[in-house]
Design an enzyme around this catalytic site. Structure first.
Site, PDB file in Angstrom:
ATOM      1  CG  HIS A 160     -24.184   2.585  35.154  1.00 13.59           C
ATOM      2  ND1 HIS A 160     -23.121   1.845  34.689  1.00 13.59           N
ATOM      3  CD2 HIS A 160     -23.805   3.886  35.078  1.00 13.59           C
ATOM      4  CE1 HIS A 160     -22.127   2.663  34.355  1.00 13.59           C
ATOM      5  NE2 HIS A 160     -22.521   3.900  34.595  1.00 13.59           N
ATOM      6  N   PRO A 166     -15.387 -11.969  39.853  1.00 13.66           N
ATOM      7  CG  PRO A 166     -13.632 -10.875  38.792  1.00 13.66           C
ATOM      8  CD  PRO A 166     -13.975 -12.159  39.470  1.00 13.66           C
ATOM      9  CE1 TYR A 206     -23.861  -6.709  36.116  1.00 13.22           C
ATOM     10  CE2 TYR A 206     -24.639  -4.685  37.135  1.00 13.22           C
ATOM     11  CZ  TYR A 206     -23.650  -5.395  36.491  1.00 13.22           C
ATOM     12  OH  TYR A 206     -22.451  -4.800  36.234  1.00 13.22           O
ATOM     13  CE1 TYR A 231     -19.559  -7.791  33.791  1.00  9.63           C
ATOM     14  CE2 TYR A 231     -21.266  -6.190  33.264  1.00  9.63           C
ATOM     15  CZ  TYR A 231     -20.424  -6.785  34.182  1.00  9.63           C
ATOM     16  OH  TYR A 231     -20.437  -6.370  35.482  1.00  9.63           O
ATOM     17  CE  LYS A 236     -24.923  -9.571  41.693  1.00 10.38           C
ATOM     18  NZ  LYS A 236     -25.744  -8.395  41.911  1.00 10.38           N
TER      19      LYS A 236
END
Length: 389
Positions: free
Chosen positions: A72, A292, A384, A200, A296
């Site tokens: 990704h 979550p 990220y 998200y 991480k």
């Protein structure tokens, strides 16, 4: 029995440490409270940072991950009908990969078994003795039989409820915690993902996340009350609510189906300091928990394993204690940065019970700033994909 490193916990953290030590000829024994099948039955996240990927390769346990994982290069963020992409490759120079934690654990078990690694299951009543001495040892039982394991070092990879953290006296350790006033209701379904990258999504109705395990297995979450039970939510009710919380362009493409797993997870931030007491070292959930949002948890555990593995390797190769002496300080420095990112991203995307109209306007303004500002996108992308070790 005697070994060099006793590892409490047969999840991915303990297995990864054991396998990495094996590559350097360092002996270890893993003690697991449950059975192998129980550990492999746990459903967990599947977004892996670049550092974790490299550790799996160093451990010679990455063949299936490299062949079957999904790369990704970015992720989608939305609020209402506005959706935009954070480009990891452009802003951080690295992708993440999607590969289920269950599969990671399966690969590590296979690697340990291939190497004839020693793993004991159904271990109960573990007690860590003389952790401050140069000769710590563990006592425990298996099927009612008392056993003792002498070692040089103890790695506590046994989670939040394990014995390792509780072994450190309360007057020595300090704990920091934030409990969030909501949870995540998650389902697993044998359906194609709604998008090839994670979404998200924030909305006035609450947070939602569209994720995946593979091209025919999807994982979806919605923010819910802590008073809810999974049984309160029919599959139809879940899908209807999810569609209300994601942009219409995504909702229109959503393929629904029966859930094969449904559960509610509370959200919390937690850190204990220090992460070392004598020759006892805490790793992963034994020392810290993150919400979550941003995936991480496993990745922060991997950074602990990186620092501990290299400290132990240095000790057995040269006799130097520099790495193990610096373990807690190094691990915590990175842990707190991951905690900050998870706290920020959670605060950005969720609705809070006491949120005022002003708070909501600030939240929307922050999302809009992220959408339009490259520096903000770069900061998010770097966090990220994983800060360097």
């Amino acid at each position: 029995m005697k070994t060099q490193v006793a590892i409490i916990g047969g999840g991915p953290s303990g297995l990864l440490l054991s396998q990495l030590l094996h590559t350097k000829g360092i002996e270890s024994i893993v003690l697991e409270r449950k059975t192998k099948n129980y550990v492999l039955g746990r459903i967990r996240a599947g977004v892996l940072e670049r550092g974790f990927v490299e550790l799996m390769r160093e451990a010679s346990a990455s063949e299936r991950m490299d062949a079957e994982s999904y790369v990704h290069d970015g992720t989608q963020v939305s609020f209402g009908e506005t959706m935009f992409r954070i480009d990891f490759d452009k802003h951080a120079g690295h992708p993440v990969i999607v590969y289920g934690q269950t599969e990671v654990t399966r690969d590590l078990y296979e690697a340990r078994e291939k190497a004839n690694g020693k793993i004991e299951f159904n271990v109960e009543d573990v007690v860590i003795n003389d952790a401050k001495s140069d000769a710590p040892y563990l006592t425990y039982t298996v099927d009612g039989e008392d056993r003792r394991l002498d070692c040089d070092f103890v790695a506590g990879c046994d989670g939040f409820h394990g014995v390792s953290r509780q072994t450190i006296p309360t007057e020595v350790r300090r704990e920091y915690e934030k409990v969030y006033p909501f949870g995540w209701l998650g389902i697993l379904s044998e359906t194609p993902p709604v998008n090839h990258e994670l979404i998200y999504s924030g909305s006035e109705r609450g947070f939602a996340l569209c994720s995946m395990r593979n091209e025919n297995l999807s994982r979806y979450y919605i923010q819910c009350s802590l008073d809810d039970n999974p049984e309160d939510w029919s599959d139809d009710a879940f899908w209807d609510e999810l569609k209300r919380r994601i942009p219409k362009e995504a909702a229109d493409k959503l393929v629904t189906g029966p859930s094969i797993e449904k559960s509610i997870a509370p959200l919390r931030s937690f850190v204990t300091e220090p992460m070392r007491w004598g020759n006892l070292f805490l790793c992963g959930d034994a020392a810290h928990i993150v919400p979550p949002t941003g995936a991480k948890g496993l990745n922060t555990a991997a950074s602990d394993i990186h620092y501990l593995y290299n400290g132990l390797r240095e000790f057995y190769e040269s006799g130097s204690r520099e790495g193990i002496n610096a373990y807690s300080e190094k691990a915590l420095a990175r842990v707190w940065k991951a905690e900050r990112f998870s706290w920020w991203f959670s605060s950005l995307m969720h609705r809070f019970p006491d949120q005022s109209e002003f708070d909501l306007k600030m939240q929307i303004a922050e999302i809009e700033f992220l959408r339009t500002n490259e520096a903000a996108q770069r900061a998010m992308a770097e966090n990220y994909v994983g800060l360097p070790y």
